[in-house]
Each structure stands twice: as C-alpha cells, then as structure tokens.
Design a protein around this motif. Structure first.
Motif, PDB file in Angstrom:
ATOM      1  N   GLY A  71     -10.063  -5.012   1.371  1.00 43.22           N
ATOM      2  CA  GLY A  71      -8.901  -5.862   1.104  1.00 43.22           C
ATOM      3  C   GLY A  71      -9.173  -7.037   0.174  1.00 43.22           C
ATOM      4  O   GLY A  71      -8.386  -7.308  -0.729  1.00 43.22           O
ATOM      5  N   PRO A  72     -10.296  -7.746   0.348  1.00 43.72           N
ATOM      6  CA  PRO A  72     -10.516  -8.929  -0.494  1.00 43.72           C
ATOM      7  C   PRO A  72     -10.651  -8.638  -1.985  1.00 43.72           C
ATOM      8  O   PRO A  72     -10.483  -9.542  -2.799  1.00 43.72           O
ATOM      9  CB  PRO A  72     -11.826  -9.511   0.066  1.00 43.72           C
ATOM     10  N   VAL A  73     -10.998  -7.391  -2.352  1.00 42.50           N
ATOM     11  CA  VAL A  73     -11.161  -7.111  -3.789  1.00 42.50           C
ATOM     12  C   VAL A  73     -10.137  -6.096  -4.283  1.00 42.50           C
ATOM     13  O   VAL A  73     -10.259  -5.558  -5.386  1.00 42.50           O
ATOM     14  CB  VAL A  73     -12.587  -6.601  -4.105  1.00 42.50           C
ATOM     15  N   THR A  74      -9.112  -5.813  -3.460  1.00 39.93           N
ATOM     16  CA  THR A  74      -8.144  -4.781  -3.826  1.00 39.93           C
ATOM     17  C   THR A  74      -6.781  -5.402  -4.091  1.00 39.93           C
ATOM     18  O   THR A  74      -6.214  -6.070  -3.222  1.00 39.93           O
ATOM     19  CB  THR A  74      -8.037  -3.736  -2.702  1.00 39.93           C
ATOM     20  N   TYR A  75      -6.278  -5.168  -5.281  1.00 43.23           N
ATOM     21  CA  TYR A  75      -4.969  -5.694  -5.654  1.00 43.23           C
ATOM     22  C   TYR A  75      -3.912  -4.615  -5.448  1.00 43.23           C
ATOM     23  O   TYR A  75      -3.900  -3.612  -6.143  1.00 43.23           O
ATOM     24  CB  TYR A  75      -4.983  -6.175  -7.109  1.00 43.23           C
ATOM     25  N   ASN A  76      -3.060  -4.809  -4.450  1.00 36.58           N
ATOM     26  CA  ASN A  76      -1.977  -3.864  -4.186  1.00 36.58           C
ATOM     27  C   ASN A  76      -0.977  -4.514  -3.237  1.00 36.58           C
ATOM     28  O   ASN A  76      -1.221  -5.611  -2.744  1.00 36.58           O
ATOM     29  CB  ASN A  76      -2.537  -2.564  -3.587  1.00 36.58           C
ATOM     30  N   ALA A  77       0.126  -3.828  -2.989  1.00 34.81           N
ATOM     31  CA  ALA A  77       1.215  -4.432  -2.222  1.00 34.81           C
ATOM     32  C   ALA A  77       1.353  -3.855  -0.822  1.00 34.81           C
ATOM     33  O   ALA A  77       2.344  -4.106  -0.146  1.00 34.81           O
ATOM     34  CB  ALA A  77       2.529  -4.270  -2.982  1.00 34.81           C
ATOM     35  N   CYS A  78       0.342  -3.087  -0.359  1.00 38.31           N
ATOM     36  CA  CYS A  78       0.455  -2.424   0.947  1.00 38.31           C
ATOM     37  C   CYS A  78       0.768  -3.402   2.070  1.00 38.31           C
ATOM     38  O   CYS A  78       1.528  -3.093   2.988  1.00 38.31           O
ATOM     39  CB  CYS A  78      -0.832  -1.687   1.290  1.00 38.31           C
ATOM     40  N   ALA A  79       0.165  -4.606   2.007  1.00 37.55           N
ATOM     41  CA  ALA A  79       0.316  -5.560   3.105  1.00 37.55           C
ATOM     42  C   ALA A  79       1.750  -6.061   3.239  1.00 37.55           C
ATOM     43  O   ALA A  79       2.167  -6.451   4.324  1.00 37.55           O
ATOM     44  CB  ALA A  79      -0.629  -6.736   2.912  1.00 37.55           C
ATOM     45  N   THR A  80       2.499  -6.045   2.165  1.00 32.11           N
ATOM     46  CA  THR A  80       3.876  -6.525   2.244  1.00 32.11           C
ATOM     47  C   THR A  80       4.880  -5.375   2.261  1.00 32.11           C
ATOM     48  O   THR A  80       5.813  -5.365   3.050  1.00 32.11           O
ATOM     49  CB  THR A  80       4.219  -7.463   1.066  1.00 32.11           C
ATOM     50  N   VAL A  81       4.675  -4.379   1.401  1.00 30.92           N
ATOM     51  CA  VAL A  81       5.645  -3.282   1.312  1.00 30.92           C
ATOM     52  C   VAL A  81       5.434  -2.269   2.439  1.00 30.92           C
ATOM     53  O   VAL A  81       6.377  -1.686   2.957  1.00 30.92           O
ATOM     54  CB  VAL A  81       5.532  -2.588  -0.065  1.00 30.92           C
ATOM     55  N   LYS A  82       4.176  -2.093   2.826  1.00 30.80           N
ATOM     56  CA  LYS A  82       3.765  -1.118   3.846  1.00 30.80           C
ATOM     57  C   LYS A  82       4.092   0.327   3.407  1.00 30.80           C
ATOM     58  O   LYS A  82       4.529   0.559   2.290  1.00 30.80           O
ATOM     59  CB  LYS A  82       4.408  -1.416   5.193  1.00 30.80           C
ATOM     60  N   TRP A  83       3.870   1.263   4.336  1.00 32.84           N
ATOM     61  CA  TRP A  83       4.045   2.682   4.026  1.00 32.84           C
ATOM     62  C   TRP A  83       5.042   3.322   4.987  1.00 32.84           C
ATOM     63  O   TRP A  83       5.366   2.753   6.023  1.00 32.84           O
ATOM     64  CB  TRP A  83       2.694   3.404   4.119  1.00 32.84           C
ATOM     65  N   ASN A  84       5.463   4.523   4.647  1.00 28.23           N
ATOM     66  CA  ASN A  84       6.374   5.311   5.486  1.00 28.23           C
ATOM     67  C   ASN A  84       7.597   4.494   5.893  1.00 28.23           C
ATOM     68  O   ASN A  84       7.875   4.315   7.079  1.00 28.23           O
ATOM     69  CB  ASN A  84       5.636   5.836   6.728  1.00 28.23           C
ATOM     70  N   GLY A  85       8.288   4.006   4.900  1.00 25.50           N
ATOM     71  CA  GLY A  85       9.513   3.267   5.169  1.00 25.50           C
ATOM     72  C   GLY A  85       9.248   1.963   5.898  1.00 25.50           C
ATOM     73  O   GLY A  85      10.038   1.543   6.727  1.00 25.50           O
ATOM     74  N   GLY A  86       8.123   1.336   5.600  1.00 21.37           N
ATOM     75  CA  GLY A  86       7.821   0.045   6.211  1.00 21.37           C
ATOM     76  C   GLY A  86       7.306   0.145   7.636  1.00 21.37           C
ATOM     77  O   GLY A  86       7.285  -0.836   8.374  1.00 21.37           O
ATOM     78  N   THR A  87       6.887   1.366   8.037  1.00 22.33           N
ATOM     79  CA  THR A  87       6.435   1.562   9.418  1.00 22.33           C
ATOM     80  C   THR A  87       5.114   0.848   9.680  1.00 22.33           C
ATOM     81  O   THR A  87       4.963   0.111  10.643  1.00 22.33           O
ATOM     82  CB  THR A  87       6.258   3.063   9.715  1.00 22.33           C
ATOM     83  N   SER A  88       4.139   1.088   8.825  1.00 20.59           N
ATOM     84  CA  SER A  88       2.811   0.529   9.046  1.00 20.59           C
ATOM     85  C   SER A  88       2.010   0.666   7.764  1.00 20.59           C
ATOM     86  O   SER A  88       2.528   1.107   6.732  1.00 20.59           O
ATOM     87  CB  SER A  88       2.111   1.274  10.190  1.00 20.59           C
ATOM     88  N   TRP A  89       0.749   0.279   7.823  1.00 21.51           N
ATOM     89  CA  TRP A  89      -0.152   0.456   6.688  1.00 21.51           C
ATOM     90  C   TRP A  89      -1.558   0.469   7.253  1.00 21.51           C
ATOM     91  O   TRP A  89      -1.761   0.116   8.422  1.00 21.51           O
ATOM     92  CB  TRP A  89       0.069  -0.628   5.632  1.00 21.51           C
ATOM     93  N   PRO A  90      -2.559   0.913   6.462  1.00 25.87           N
ATOM     94  CA  PRO A  90      -3.881   1.158   7.031  1.00 25.87           C
ATOM     95  C   PRO A  90      -4.409   0.039   7.935  1.00 25.87           C
ATOM     96  O   PRO A  90      -4.831   0.307   9.064  1.00 25.87           O
ATOM     97  CB  PRO A  90      -4.754   1.349   5.795  1.00 25.87           C
ATOM     98  N   VAL A  91      -4.399  -1.200   7.476  1.00 28.62           N
ATOM     99  CA  VAL A  91      -4.980  -2.280   8.286  1.00 28.62           C
ATOM    100  C   VAL A  91      -4.211  -2.452   9.595  1.00 28.62           C
ATOM    101  O   VAL A  91      -4.799  -2.683  10.653  1.00 28.62           O
ATOM    102  CB  VAL A  91      -5.036  -3.594   7.474  1.00 28.62           C
ATOM    103  N   GLU A  92      -2.895  -2.298   9.536  1.00 26.15           N
ATOM    104  CA  GLU A  92      -2.086  -2.419  10.751  1.00 26.15           C
ATOM    105  C   GLU A  92      -2.413  -1.292  11.733  1.00 26.15           C
ATOM    106  O   GLU A  92      -2.265  -1.438  12.944  1.00 26.15           O
ATOM    107  CB  GLU A  92      -0.595  -2.410  10.393  1.00 26.15           C
ATOM    108  N   SER A  93      -2.874  -0.145  11.180  1.00 27.65           N
ATOM    109  CA  SER A  93      -3.258   0.983  12.025  1.00 27.65           C
ATOM    110  C   SER A  93      -4.696   0.853  12.499  1.00 27.65           C
ATOM    111  O   SER A  93      -5.216   1.753  13.157  1.00 27.65           O
ATOM    112  CB  SER A  93      -3.089   2.300  11.269  1.00 27.65           C
ATOM    113  N   GLY A  94      -5.368  -0.216  12.131  1.00 31.41           N
ATOM    114  CA  GLY A  94      -6.704  -0.472  12.658  1.00 31.41           C
ATOM    115  C   GLY A  94      -7.857  -0.017  11.781  1.00 31.41           C
ATOM    116  O   GLY A  94      -9.001  -0.002  12.224  1.00 31.41           O
ATOM    117  N   HIS A  95      -7.566   0.367  10.537  1.00 32.99           N
ATOM    118  CA  HIS A  95      -8.631   0.806   9.633  1.00 32.99           C
ATOM    119  C   HIS A  95      -8.650  -0.079   8.403  1.00 32.99           C
ATOM    120  O   HIS A  95      -7.606  -0.425   7.882  1.00 32.99           O
ATOM    121  CB  HIS A  95      -8.392   2.266   9.228  1.00 32.99           C
ATOM    122  N   GLY A  96      -9.824  -0.394   7.934  1.00 33.46           N
ATOM    123  CA  GLY A  96      -9.919  -1.239   6.749  1.00 33.46           C
ATOM    124  C   GLY A  96      -9.346  -0.562   5.519  1.00 33.46           C
ATOM    125  O   GLY A  96      -9.155   0.652   5.478  1.00 33.46           O
TER     126      GLY A  96
END
Lengths: 149, 363
Positions: free
Chosen positions: B270-295
């Motif tokens: 995460g610290p060196v990755t530029y992307n919008a997963c943390a805000t937009v999330k995946w699967n219609g805003g359901t979750s994203w990798p970090v929220e699912s417990g994986h880096g």
C-alpha cells in the motif's frame, strides 16, 4: 453446510481499541471549519458546493462523530434510483448530508452538500412536461367518463 | 439534459435522477468539482446518434481478458454500460459479434472513417521477441497492429498493467520480450490505466471525461489519471491510523489481524502503490483486499510481479534472489559449476522458472 457453521468471530470496532477515542483519526473536527466556510460562500454568492466524504481519510468513527455533530434537521428525503439515496438536512439549514447507495445497499458515494436545495431533488422541466401529459390524460379520461355516464 | 441517451435510458427504466446520481458519483471518484457531475450528465445524455458517436477501437494483445472481464462485470451493468451507449465501440474481439475477415473489415473501416479522431484502447503487452511472433492477430504481429492503429488515433488508452508497464508477461525472465504501449508509441497522447485488472470506474470515468470535455483527464508523471492514482493506497487506507499508532498484524491469524490492524509487516505494498482501491473499492463497493484482511500486492505499479515477494515487508531488502541469479549467470558464462547446494537449487529453480515455494518468499 450453513454459513453460520463456519467459526468466524466478529470483533466489533468498539472492542478493538484501548480507550474510547482510539479509532478517531482527528480528521473530522477540521471539516467543520470547511463546512462553515462553504456556508458563508452560499450566503454571500449563492454558490452551492460539496465535500466528498469518501475521498477523505475518515474512519467509520470519524463519520459517526461528524454525523452526530451536525445532527438531524427537519427535512429528510429518500430517492429510489438504482439503489437508495438519502438526502437529509442537518441542524444547520443549507447543510445536507447526502448518501448514495448502490443496488446492493453498499455506499457508492457520500457528500456533504452546502446548498439551499440539492440539485437531485428538483424536477427537470422535461420530466415535468411528461408529468403534465399524464395529467392531461387523466383529465381527458375524466371527461370521457362523464360523457359515458 | 436532452438527447438520444436519456431516451435510451428511459426505455431501460433508468430515470434522469438515477443517471444524475451516477454522474455525481463518477465525478466525485474523478475528484472533479461537483459541477462536473452535471456537465458529464448533460454531455453524455446529449450524445449524438450512433453514426456520429466517438469511435473507440479496442485492441487486445498479450493479455488474459481480465481487464475486459473487470469492465463488463462491473456491478451496475445498466449504468456502467451506459457509457458504452455513448460511444461507438467498433472493434472489441471479446464483445463483438463479427469474427475473422468481417471483424478485420470492421476494424479497418472504423480506422479509415474516423482517422485522427478515434480513441484507441489497448490491453495486453506487446511481445518484441522473435519479431513479435509470440502474439499475432490475422497474421499480423501485435507490434505491427499497434503501430498501424496508433497512427490515426486521437489518443491511446493503455488499459491494465500489461499495456501500461508490460505487466505479468514482462515478469522476469520476460520470455517473449514484452513491452508496454508507451515503449513503442512516442507521438500520441497515452493514458495509462494500470491495475491487474484496473478498477472499472476508472475506465468509464476516463471515457466519460473524453466524451464530456473532448480531452483526457489530468495525468501524473507515469501517464495515469491523477484523480484515481494521485495518492497511495496507504494514504487512503482505513487501517492507516493503526500504522500511525504502530499497531501491526504479525501473522494472518493473530490478535492484530483479528482486530484489523495494519498489514504492513505482512507485506502490504500500500505505501508504494498508487491506486483508488481504498476509496472506490471492488465489487460494487463491497470490499477490497485490505478490508478482506490481505495486504495490497501493488498490482498497479510497474514490475509488481518482481518486487521481491508479496509477503515480505517493504522494509526488507528487495529481491535477494536476483543477486543469486546474477551470480549464477556469471558462473555459467565462465563455465564454473556451482556446487553450493542452496544457492544452486535456488538459481536452478529460477532459471527453469519453476513454481516459487513458500521458503523462497520468506525472509
């Protein structure tokens, strides 16, 4: 196998922390200054503005704090369009809390809108025209009915 | 807000307010001012009849079709799909009904009719090895097809990490000599939308921007739209406060992991990755990798596959294997047999491109 047979332990955020305010990042109180500034702008120039809450590093606790601080005003509207949207005025008139959900109920976007009336609540002239056609239809049905009786 | 699209929408049961809501969300995701949401809604709704819609040509090269999957399976097909009603998608192998010569004809007809004006979307990397023979369409190498299609394009969208940076095909030892679009095309505006796959709304957002303002959104130094790639995953991560407090999960099943603490020590990129997963999330805003417990794997960064191990903390020295492999190459060139058991095993596994074992991934 039923889902609840899988031993998943849900740990609620309140029990995650030592101390009460640990999940507050401290980013929420700052927003009050920005909202005040935008409200002044609305009064001075009539210009509406919005703050995108999803684009800020706010924890769920931060959002709760802000929601509680701003409170619930007199107006709350619900829009059913590809998922539910709620537009509710806070205790500060002109400051609206707008939450858009998608079809699955997940929050798609969340704003604080500083405006007299949110754009989304206003009816579009084209739609009003369609409504008028429908009214005309209803009225013509009335006169047809009165002729036949 | 009038025009054919709004009528099409109405027929599909999508109301004006639903469309405005979608555009507001899209604009906010693109970090555009609130007024832009309305401008987008108006521009797209007023999209002209089919013949005059902006032409889009989509060329697939060395790819897995994951990028297409990502977009076509975005969670609100009725609305995301709308963007495709506002353009004329003239060539897309996975989606088009035509095949063989018909498809080729459609491609060339679109290129000719819209010369200088069409938007070219590329997914997949371009292999340069064996004169491009590793990937050909209709008897033409990808390199040839790209150069030909790029010539008349108004702009090029490099869709996914492969087209943007070479991606997994370029991963060490890059057997096909894979390169990115920007390695080849130097005289056209190129927008990179990296990710493996990229977030669907980033793609539709860029298209909406192109349709609304007739230009590409603002880009950063790596050719990415700033709105989506302006900040790191780490900066927007809801677990960030735990990082600041020094609370880390040490294994995937310890107390820290259960409490949702920071995954930095478990290799989160995460610290060196530029992307919008943390805000937009995946699967219609359901979750994203970090929220699912994986880096975060860092899939939208160049060479993420060779970044030294998904489960190695960023603070660990990167890629110690590479040094061993280089030593092996030197050794082989000199004709010296390498007899150190461990080193030999590791480098042999590497040169044979064998499955990486857990032991390789550990510090």
């Amino acid at each position: 196998m039923p889902l609840d047979a899988i031993p998943v332990v849900v740990v609620h955020s309140a029990t995650n922390q030592i101390g009460d305010n640990a999940v507050l990042s401290g980013n929420a109180p700052v927003l009050l200054h920005e909202i005040a500034e935008l409200t002044r702008k609305l009064l001075d120039s009539g210009e509406s503005s919005a703050i995108d809450l999803r684009a800020l590093p706010l924890t769920p606790a931060d959002l709760d704090w802000l929601r509680e601080a701003l409170g619930q005003g007199q107006v709350a509207a619900t829009l059913e369009a590809e998922g539910e949207s709620t537009l509710s005025e806070t205790i500060c008139p002109g400051v609206w809390w707008v939450t858009h959900h998608n079809e699955n109920g997940a929050v798609a976007s969340e704003f604080i809108e500083v405006t007299f009336v949110p754009e989304l609540l206003k009816a579009h002239p084209d739609d009003v025209r369609i409504g008028l056609e429908h009214l005309d239809l209803l009225i013509s049905d009335l006169s047809n009915d009165s002729v036949s009786t | 807000m009038q025009g054919p699209l709004i009528d099409t929408l109405a027929r599909q049961g999508v109301t004006r307010r639903a469309f405005m809501k979608y555009c507001a969300t899209l604009a906010s995701m693109m970090a555009l001012p609130p007024a832009a949401g309305r401008a987008m809604a108006e521009a797209m709704a007023a999209a002209p009849a089919a013949a005059k819609r902006p032409s889009v040509i989509w060329l697939p090269f060395q790819e897995c079709t994951g990028c297409t999957e990502s977009i076509t399976r975005s969670h609100s097909p009725s609305l995301e799909g709308l963007i495709f009603d506002a353009i004329s998608l003239d060539y897309q192998e996975t989606l088009m009904a035509a095949a063989g010569h018909q498809a080729e004809e459609a491609l060339h007809a679109a290129m000719k009719a819209n010369e200088g004006k069409y938007l070219l979307i590329v997914d997949g990397s371009i292999p340069l090895g064996l004169d491009g023979a590793y990937s050909c369409i209709a008897g033409k190498s990808n390199l040839e097809a790209l150069k030909e299609a790029a010539k008349g394009a108004a702009a090029i969208v490099a869709m996914g990490s492969c087209a943007a940076y070479g991606g997994i095909p370029k991963a060490n030892p890059n057997p096909t000599g894979a390169v990115s679009v920007s390695d080849i095309i130097k005289d056209k505006p190129i927008i990179n939308i990296p990710g493996c796959p990229p977030i669907p709304v980033v793609m539709t957002g860029v298209l909406a921007h192109f349709l609304t303002f007739g230009s590409l959104p603002e880009l950063d130094g790596k050719g990415r739209p700033k709105a989506f790639y302006g900040e790191t995953i780490h900066d927007r991560c809801y677990r960030r406060p735990f990082y600041d407090q020094g609370k880390f999960a040490k294994t995937f099943d310890d107390e820290g992991a259960r409490n949702g603490w920071c995954l930095f020590e478990l290799g989160c990129k995460g610290p060196v990755t530029y992307n919008a997963c943390a805000t937009v999330k995946w699967n219609g805003g359901t979750s994203w990798p970090v929220e699912s417990g994986h880096g975060c794997l860092g899939c939208s960064e160049p060479d993420f596959w060779d970044a030294g191990g998904f489960y190695k903390a960023l603070s660990m020295p990167a890629d110690p294997l590479k040094m061993v492999a280089n030593a092996a190459v030197v050794g082989a060139a000199a004709g010296v047999a390498i007899s150190f058991a461990n080193r030999g095993k590791k480098s042999a596994a590497k040169s044979a491109h064998e499955t990486t074992t857990l032991a390789d991934l550990e510090k």
